[in-house]
Design a protein around this motif. Sequence first.
Motif, PDB file in Angstrom:
ATOM      1  N   LEU A   3       0.832  -1.212   0.000  1.00  0.00           N
ATOM      2  CA  LEU A   3       0.000   0.000   0.000  1.00  0.00           C
ATOM      3  C   LEU A   3       0.858   1.250   0.000  1.00  0.00           C
ATOM      4  O   LEU A   3       0.571   2.201  -0.728  1.00  0.00           O
ATOM      5  CB  LEU A   3      -0.949  -0.011   1.209  1.00  0.00           C
ATOM      6  CG  LEU A   3      -1.870   1.192   1.342  1.00  0.00           C
ATOM      7  CD1 LEU A   3      -2.721   1.383   0.096  1.00  0.00           C
ATOM      8  CD2 LEU A   3      -2.750   1.040   2.575  1.00  0.00           C
ATOM      9  N   ARG A   4       1.928   1.277   0.784  1.00  0.00           N
ATOM     10  CA  ARG A   4       2.827   2.437   0.814  1.00  0.00           C
ATOM     11  C   ARG A   4       3.417   2.664  -0.572  1.00  0.00           C
ATOM     12  O   ARG A   4       3.485   3.797  -1.051  1.00  0.00           O
ATOM     13  CB  ARG A   4       3.927   2.213   1.855  1.00  0.00           C
ATOM     14  CG  ARG A   4       5.060   3.226   1.833  1.00  0.00           C
ATOM     15  CD  ARG A   4       4.673   4.656   2.059  1.00  0.00           C
ATOM     16  NE  ARG A   4       4.056   4.862   3.338  1.00  0.00           N
ATOM     17  CZ  ARG A   4       3.343   5.940   3.648  1.00  0.00           C
ATOM     18  NH1 ARG A   4       3.175   6.901   2.772  1.00  0.00           N
ATOM     19  NH2 ARG A   4       2.793   6.062   4.814  1.00  0.00           N
ATOM     20  N   SER A   5       3.816   1.607  -1.252  1.00  0.00           N
ATOM     21  CA  SER A   5       4.380   1.741  -2.598  1.00  0.00           C
ATOM     22  C   SER A   5       3.354   2.267  -3.587  1.00  0.00           C
ATOM     23  O   SER A   5       3.662   3.131  -4.409  1.00  0.00           O
ATOM     24  CB  SER A   5       4.907   0.395  -3.081  1.00  0.00           C
ATOM     25  OG  SER A   5       5.954  -0.039  -2.267  1.00  0.00           O
ATOM     26  N   ILE A   6       2.134   1.745  -3.507  1.00  0.00           N
ATOM     27  CA  ILE A   6       1.065   2.215  -4.406  1.00  0.00           C
ATOM     28  C   ILE A   6       0.822   3.704  -4.206  1.00  0.00           C
ATOM     29  O   ILE A   6       0.708   4.468  -5.170  1.00  0.00           O
ATOM     30  CB  ILE A   6      -0.226   1.406  -4.169  1.00  0.00           C
ATOM     31  CG1 ILE A   6      -0.060  -0.023  -4.676  1.00  0.00           C
ATOM     32  CG2 ILE A   6      -1.425   2.079  -4.846  1.00  0.00           C
ATOM     33  CD1 ILE A   6      -1.189  -0.953  -4.282  1.00  0.00           C
ATOM     34  N   ILE A   7       0.750   4.120  -2.982  1.00  0.00           N
ATOM     35  CA  ILE A   7       0.502   5.537  -2.683  1.00  0.00           C
ATOM     36  C   ILE A   7       1.681   6.393  -3.126  1.00  0.00           C
ATOM     37  O   ILE A   7       1.500   7.429  -3.777  1.00  0.00           O
ATOM     38  CB  ILE A   7       0.192   5.719  -1.188  1.00  0.00           C
ATOM     39  CG1 ILE A   7      -1.160   5.095  -0.864  1.00  0.00           C
ATOM     40  CG2 ILE A   7       0.213   7.192  -0.801  1.00  0.00           C
ATOM     41  CD1 ILE A   7      -1.492   5.025   0.609  1.00  0.00           C
ATOM     42  N   LEU A  35      -1.642   3.504   7.697  1.00  0.00           N
ATOM     43  CA  LEU A  35      -0.211   3.602   7.447  1.00  0.00           C
ATOM     44  C   LEU A  35       0.426   4.555   8.455  1.00  0.00           C
ATOM     45  O   LEU A  35      -0.059   5.682   8.634  1.00  0.00           O
ATOM     46  CB  LEU A  35       0.060   4.132   6.043  1.00  0.00           C
ATOM     47  CG  LEU A  35      -0.281   3.201   4.898  1.00  0.00           C
ATOM     48  CD1 LEU A  35      -0.056   3.907   3.574  1.00  0.00           C
ATOM     49  CD2 LEU A  35       0.559   1.949   4.966  1.00  0.00           C
ATOM     50  N   PRO A  36       1.495   4.136   9.106  1.00  0.00           N
ATOM     51  CA  PRO A  36       2.183   5.066  10.002  1.00  0.00           C
ATOM     52  C   PRO A  36       2.891   6.150   9.193  1.00  0.00           C
ATOM     53  O   PRO A  36       3.381   5.885   8.084  1.00  0.00           O
ATOM     54  CB  PRO A  36       3.190   4.179  10.736  1.00  0.00           C
ATOM     55  CG  PRO A  36       3.410   3.022   9.826  1.00  0.00           C
ATOM     56  CD  PRO A  36       2.121   2.825   9.074  1.00  0.00           C
ATOM     57  N   ALA A  37       2.925   7.330   9.728  1.00  0.00           N
ATOM     58  CA  ALA A  37       3.619   8.423   9.041  1.00  0.00           C
ATOM     59  C   ALA A  37       5.123   8.175   9.099  1.00  0.00           C
ATOM     60  O   ALA A  37       5.655   7.835  10.155  1.00  0.00           O
ATOM     61  CB  ALA A  37       3.283   9.752   9.701  1.00  0.00           C
ATOM     62  N   PRO A  38       5.809   8.306   7.964  1.00  0.00           N
ATOM     63  CA  PRO A  38       7.256   8.097   7.972  1.00  0.00           C
ATOM     64  C   PRO A  38       7.954   9.171   8.801  1.00  0.00           C
ATOM     65  O   PRO A  38       7.501  10.313   8.875  1.00  0.00           O
ATOM     66  CB  PRO A  38       7.665   8.206   6.507  1.00  0.00           C
ATOM     67  CG  PRO A  38       6.444   8.439   5.726  1.00  0.00           C
ATOM     68  CD  PRO A  38       5.293   8.606   6.649  1.00  0.00           C
ATOM     69  N   ASP A  39       9.071   8.816   9.408  1.00  0.00           N
ATOM     70  CA  ASP A  39       9.852   9.767  10.194  1.00  0.00           C
ATOM     71  C   ASP A  39      10.722  10.583   9.248  1.00  0.00           C
ATOM     72  O   ASP A  39      11.709  10.080   8.702  1.00  0.00           O
ATOM     73  CB  ASP A  39      10.710   9.028  11.219  1.00  0.00           C
ATOM     74  CG  ASP A  39      11.517   9.992  12.078  1.00  0.00           C
ATOM     75  OD1 ASP A  39      11.191  11.196  12.097  1.00  0.00           O
ATOM     76  OD2 ASP A  39      12.474   9.535  12.725  1.00  0.00           O
ATOM     77  N   ARG A  40      10.328  11.807   9.036  1.00  0.00           N
ATOM     78  CA  ARG A  40      11.057  12.687   8.120  1.00  0.00           C
ATOM     79  C   ARG A  40      11.608  13.905   8.848  1.00  0.00           C
ATOM     80  O   ARG A  40      11.779  14.968   8.254  1.00  0.00           O
ATOM     81  CB  ARG A  40      10.147  13.115   6.984  1.00  0.00           C
ATOM     82  CG  ARG A  40       9.763  11.973   6.057  1.00  0.00           C
ATOM     83  CD  ARG A  40       9.301  12.486   4.719  1.00  0.00           C
ATOM     84  NE  ARG A  40       9.236  11.417   3.762  1.00  0.00           N
ATOM     85  CZ  ARG A  40       8.118  10.848   3.356  1.00  0.00           C
ATOM     86  NH1 ARG A  40       6.973  11.235   3.831  1.00  0.00           N
ATOM     87  NH2 ARG A  40       8.158   9.883   2.459  1.00  0.00           N
ATOM     88  N   ALA A  41      11.909  13.762  10.131  1.00  0.00           N
ATOM     89  CA  ALA A  41      12.382  14.900  10.930  1.00  0.00           C
ATOM     90  C   ALA A  41      13.712  15.435  10.403  1.00  0.00           C
ATOM     91  O   ALA A  41      13.883  16.652  10.250  1.00  0.00           O
ATOM     92  CB  ALA A  41      12.502  14.498  12.394  1.00  0.00           C
ATOM     93  N   ALA A  42      14.655  14.553  10.103  1.00  0.00           N
ATOM     94  CA  ALA A  42      15.960  14.993   9.605  1.00  0.00           C
ATOM     95  C   ALA A  42      15.819  15.650   8.233  1.00  0.00           C
ATOM     96  O   ALA A  42      16.461  16.671   7.948  1.00  0.00           O
ATOM     97  CB  ALA A  42      16.927  13.817   9.539  1.00  0.00           C
TER      98      ALA A  42
END
Length: 84
Positions: A3-7, A35-42
Amino acid sequence: LVLRSIIDVNLPKFLSPDVPLFEGITSDLYPGVELPAPDRAAMRRAFETVCVERNLQATPYFWDKVVQIYDMMVVRHGFMIVGM
């Protein structure tokens, strides 16, 4: 993962009116999947630093487009950015 890849592959291609339709289709295909939100803090800190250095406005729209381009780079061998 599927699902993450499709999105990630398809969402950047759609116009804003088509996004709710796409979300409805994916929720029908994968009911109840959150879907958990990806960690994009950096990545966000780097984005804000570069915007300050280059005198750019770090708007939410700009951030969304940067994330979409990054996601496409991760899953595709090549892509083209068209427009402004």
